[in-house]
Design a protein around this motif. Structure first.
Motif, PDB file in Angstrom:
ATOM      1  N   TRP A 186      -0.834  -1.415  -4.554  1.00  0.00           N
ATOM      2  CA  TRP A 186      -0.115  -1.619  -5.803  1.00  0.00           C
ATOM      3  C   TRP A 186       0.437  -3.040  -5.833  1.00  0.00           C
ATOM      4  O   TRP A 186       1.031  -3.498  -4.854  1.00  0.00           O
ATOM      5  CB  TRP A 186       1.038  -0.640  -5.918  1.00  0.00           C
ATOM      6  CG  TRP A 186       0.649   0.813  -5.873  1.00  0.00           C
ATOM      7  CD1 TRP A 186       0.150   1.501  -4.804  1.00  0.00           C
ATOM      8  CD2 TRP A 186       0.748   1.757  -6.936  1.00  0.00           C
ATOM      9  NE1 TRP A 186      -0.065   2.814  -5.127  1.00  0.00           N
ATOM     10  CE2 TRP A 186       0.296   3.000  -6.436  1.00  0.00           C
ATOM     11  CE3 TRP A 186       1.196   1.683  -8.255  1.00  0.00           C
ATOM     12  CZ2 TRP A 186       0.270   4.153  -7.217  1.00  0.00           C
ATOM     13  CZ3 TRP A 186       1.162   2.824  -9.035  1.00  0.00           C
ATOM     14  CH2 TRP A 186       0.704   4.039  -8.519  1.00  0.00           C
ATOM     15  N   ARG A 199      -2.857  -0.947  -9.847  1.00  0.00           N
ATOM     16  CA  ARG A 199      -3.180  -0.081  -8.708  1.00  0.00           C
ATOM     17  C   ARG A 199      -4.649  -0.279  -8.356  1.00  0.00           C
ATOM     18  O   ARG A 199      -5.519  -0.209  -9.219  1.00  0.00           O
ATOM     19  CB  ARG A 199      -2.941   1.387  -9.082  1.00  0.00           C
ATOM     20  CG  ARG A 199      -3.182   2.387  -7.952  1.00  0.00           C
ATOM     21  CD  ARG A 199      -3.173   3.828  -8.473  1.00  0.00           C
ATOM     22  NE  ARG A 199      -4.270   4.062  -9.394  1.00  0.00           N
ATOM     23  CZ  ARG A 199      -4.134   4.613 -10.605  1.00  0.00           C
ATOM     24  NH1 ARG A 199      -2.954   4.977 -11.058  1.00  0.00           N
ATOM     25  NH2 ARG A 199      -5.204   4.780 -11.387  1.00  0.00           N
ATOM     26  N   THR A 200      -4.903  -0.552  -7.061  1.00  0.00           N
ATOM     27  CA  THR A 200      -6.276  -0.685  -6.571  1.00  0.00           C
ATOM     28  C   THR A 200      -6.643   0.591  -5.842  1.00  0.00           C
ATOM     29  O   THR A 200      -5.988   0.982  -4.871  1.00  0.00           O
ATOM     30  CB  THR A 200      -6.416  -1.890  -5.631  1.00  0.00           C
ATOM     31  OG1 THR A 200      -5.981  -3.068  -6.309  1.00  0.00           O
ATOM     32  CG2 THR A 200      -7.864  -2.071  -5.189  1.00  0.00           C
ATOM     33  N   GLY A 201      -7.693   1.271  -6.312  1.00  0.00           N
ATOM     34  CA  GLY A 201      -8.141   2.515  -5.702  1.00  0.00           C
ATOM     35  C   GLY A 201      -8.977   2.274  -4.463  1.00  0.00           C
ATOM     36  O   GLY A 201      -9.327   1.138  -4.110  1.00  0.00           O
ATOM     37  N   HIS A 202      -9.322   3.372  -3.799  1.00  0.00           N
ATOM     38  CA  HIS A 202     -10.116   3.268  -2.567  1.00  0.00           C
ATOM     39  C   HIS A 202     -11.478   2.630  -2.804  1.00  0.00           C
ATOM     40  O   HIS A 202     -12.050   2.014  -1.901  1.00  0.00           O
ATOM     41  CB  HIS A 202     -10.305   4.662  -1.957  1.00  0.00           C
ATOM     42  CG  HIS A 202      -9.014   5.366  -1.654  1.00  0.00           C
ATOM     43  ND1 HIS A 202      -8.734   6.626  -2.102  1.00  0.00           N
ATOM     44  CD2 HIS A 202      -7.921   4.968  -0.973  1.00  0.00           C
ATOM     45  CE1 HIS A 202      -7.524   6.987  -1.698  1.00  0.00           C
ATOM     46  NE2 HIS A 202      -7.012   5.996  -1.019  1.00  0.00           N
ATOM     47  N   SER A 224     -10.529   8.216   1.519  1.00  0.00           N
ATOM     48  CA  SER A 224      -9.336   8.866   0.992  1.00  0.00           C
ATOM     49  C   SER A 224      -8.265   8.826   2.061  1.00  0.00           C
ATOM     50  O   SER A 224      -8.502   8.459   3.212  1.00  0.00           O
ATOM     51  CB  SER A 224      -9.624  10.309   0.600  1.00  0.00           C
ATOM     52  OG  SER A 224     -10.011  11.065   1.728  1.00  0.00           O
ATOM     53  N   ARG A 265      -3.659   3.559  -1.362  1.00  0.00           N
ATOM     54  CA  ARG A 265      -3.937   2.697  -2.509  1.00  0.00           C
ATOM     55  C   ARG A 265      -3.057   1.439  -2.429  1.00  0.00           C
ATOM     56  O   ARG A 265      -2.047   1.439  -1.742  1.00  0.00           O
ATOM     57  CB  ARG A 265      -3.667   3.458  -3.811  1.00  0.00           C
ATOM     58  CG  ARG A 265      -4.609   4.646  -4.034  1.00  0.00           C
ATOM     59  CD  ARG A 265      -4.172   5.473  -5.233  1.00  0.00           C
ATOM     60  NE  ARG A 265      -2.967   6.223  -4.943  1.00  0.00           N
ATOM     61  CZ  ARG A 265      -2.901   7.558  -4.834  1.00  0.00           C
ATOM     62  NH1 ARG A 265      -4.000   8.289  -4.969  1.00  0.00           N
ATOM     63  NH2 ARG A 265      -1.751   8.154  -4.582  1.00  0.00           N
ATOM     64  N   TYR A 273      -4.257  -0.159   3.280  1.00  0.00           N
ATOM     65  CA  TYR A 273      -5.220   0.119   2.220  1.00  0.00           C
ATOM     66  C   TYR A 273      -6.447   0.774   2.833  1.00  0.00           C
ATOM     67  O   TYR A 273      -7.018   0.264   3.803  1.00  0.00           O
ATOM     68  CB  TYR A 273      -5.603  -1.169   1.521  1.00  0.00           C
ATOM     69  CG  TYR A 273      -6.720  -1.016   0.515  1.00  0.00           C
ATOM     70  CD1 TYR A 273      -6.579  -0.171  -0.587  1.00  0.00           C
ATOM     71  CD2 TYR A 273      -7.910  -1.705   0.667  1.00  0.00           C
ATOM     72  CE1 TYR A 273      -7.599  -0.034  -1.515  1.00  0.00           C
ATOM     73  CE2 TYR A 273      -8.945  -1.586  -0.271  1.00  0.00           C
ATOM     74  CZ  TYR A 273      -8.786  -0.739  -1.357  1.00  0.00           C
ATOM     75  OH  TYR A 273      -9.799  -0.600  -2.273  1.00  0.00           O
ATOM     76  N   GLN A 323     -10.034   1.545   2.304  1.00  0.00           N
ATOM     77  CA  GLN A 323     -11.167   1.117   1.494  1.00  0.00           C
ATOM     78  C   GLN A 323     -12.314   2.106   1.632  1.00  0.00           C
ATOM     79  O   GLN A 323     -12.734   2.460   2.738  1.00  0.00           O
ATOM     80  CB  GLN A 323     -11.621  -0.277   1.931  1.00  0.00           C
ATOM     81  CG  GLN A 323     -12.705  -0.884   1.082  1.00  0.00           C
ATOM     82  CD  GLN A 323     -13.112  -2.251   1.587  1.00  0.00           C
ATOM     83  OE1 GLN A 323     -12.865  -2.601   2.738  1.00  0.00           O
ATOM     84  NE2 GLN A 323     -13.731  -3.039   0.719  1.00  0.00           N
ATOM     85  N   GLY A 348      -2.470   9.136  -8.221  1.00  0.00           N
ATOM     86  CA  GLY A 348      -1.787   7.854  -8.245  1.00  0.00           C
ATOM     87  C   GLY A 348      -1.223   7.497  -9.601  1.00  0.00           C
ATOM     88  O   GLY A 348      -0.915   6.328  -9.853  1.00  0.00           O
ATOM     89  N   ALA A 367       0.847  -1.187   0.000  1.00  0.00           N
ATOM     90  CA  ALA A 367       0.000   0.000   0.000  1.00  0.00           C
ATOM     91  C   ALA A 367       0.883   1.238   0.000  1.00  0.00           C
ATOM     92  O   ALA A 367       1.992   1.233   0.553  1.00  0.00           O
ATOM     93  CB  ALA A 367      -0.919   0.010   1.220  1.00  0.00           C
ATOM     94  N   GLN A 382      -0.980   7.085   0.531  1.00  0.00           N
ATOM     95  CA  GLN A 382      -2.339   7.597   0.304  1.00  0.00           C
ATOM     96  C   GLN A 382      -3.401   6.506   0.439  1.00  0.00           C
ATOM     97  O   GLN A 382      -4.584   6.777   0.268  1.00  0.00           O
ATOM     98  CB  GLN A 382      -2.415   8.252  -1.080  1.00  0.00           C
ATOM     99  CG  GLN A 382      -1.788   9.641  -1.148  1.00  0.00           C
ATOM    100  CD  GLN A 382      -0.283   9.632  -1.025  1.00  0.00           C
ATOM    101  OE1 GLN A 382       0.381   8.732  -1.552  1.00  0.00           O
ATOM    102  NE2 GLN A 382       0.274  10.611  -0.340  1.00  0.00           N
TER     103      GLN A 382
END
Length: 289
Positions: free
Chosen positions: A116, A133-136, A288, A114, A283, A285, A182, A109, A112
């Protein structure tokens, strides 16, 4: 900078031990090809404790912010959430149906929040791997391709730079990252290796980069400007993953691929160092940073 000698932790010898980090005072790591998420008990002579077992390779995890004992994982052909009962909830499987059999590899992570994660071909086919990349919101996006064996990534404290190794190429690249979106920019070559392959990485409180060097039995530290700082020898041929917890450097190693592994190949080691690490990022979830 000075460092102590390597000490063996726990009784296990792992096939492909990687993804080590310290979360709320607890050491967690994976044995990739067996799909096991493991924790190190306080008794450093005891076996590791299994937290979860998947039916496919488990590359690395990060904790989920505000949800104790929940993890986001790079596993199999994609990204999943792992609940305390070990049940995976898949967010995406972007490597399903790839032209060559693929699996997820190392992951982390960023500051911020996210996540990766890199992918690679089982046969390490050149250029087959990617970085996701996995976003929120749980959306998984491919942000880099053309990689062979991506390892890391590791981020600076402010999240504006990412280090990513391509182990098969013997290179570590440094990418500028927009901390809001990101999005990674064009990379510079940070370090190259003539002997061994850069593998797992972590950044310390001075901005120095540590990397395990697979095949060379060493850990290297570079200053933030890329100047080599020091090397620490280990009694294992294939150091694979590492992390810092205060002044303790943890290093995993692997027996996988060795025709005649030694007694300490696959062990987890600790080394005392002078510069502390950064807190393990989680992470985030649905929110932000």
């Amino acid at each position: 900078m000075s460092a102590g000698t390597a000490a063996v932790q726990w009784a296990d010898r792992l096939g492909l031990g990687e993804g080590i980090r310290v979360v709320d005072g607890r050491v967690v790591l994976v044995d990739i090809l067996t799909g096991r998420l493991l924790s190190g008990p306080d008794d450093r002579t005891a076996p590791l404790t299994e937290l979860a077992g998947l039916d496919e390779p488990l590359g690395a995890v990060a904790p989920v912010h505000g949800r104790p004992d929940h993890w986001i994982a790079a596993a199999g052909t994609g990204i999943c959430l792992i609940a305390p009962d070990g049940r995976p909830e898949w967010l995406a499987r972007p490597e399903d149906g790839a032209a060559t059999p693929m699996r997820m590899n190392d992951a982390t992570a960023d500051p911020q929040g996210r996540f990766w994660a890199g992918s690679m071909a089982y046969d390490a086919d050149e250029g087959a791997g990617s970085l996701y990349r996995t976003g929120h919101d749980g959306t998984v996006t491919r942000v880099l391709d053309g990689l062979t064996v991506p390892n890391g990534p590791a981020f600076t404290a402010d999240g504006t730079a990412m280090y990513l190794a391509d182990s098969a190429k013997g290179v570590i690249r440094r990418y500028p990252v927009d901390p809001d979106s990101g999005s990674p920019g064009a990379p510079d070559t940070f370090a190259t290796f003539g002997e061994g392959s850069p593998d797992g990485m972590t950044v310390d409180a001075e901005g120095g980069l540590w990397t395990a060097v697979w095949g060379a039995g060493t850990v290297h530290r570079f200053r933030a400007d890329g100047t080599p700082d020091r090397q620490i020898p280990l009694p294992a041929a294939q150091p694979a993953g590492l992390c810092l917890d205060g002044d303790t450097l943890y290093v995993t190693s692997a027996r996988h691929g060795l025709t005649a592994p030694g007694p300490l190949d696959g062990a987890v080691f600790t080394v005392r160092v002078d510069v502390p690490g950064l807190p393990t990022a989680a992470y985030r979830q649905g929110g932000s940073a």
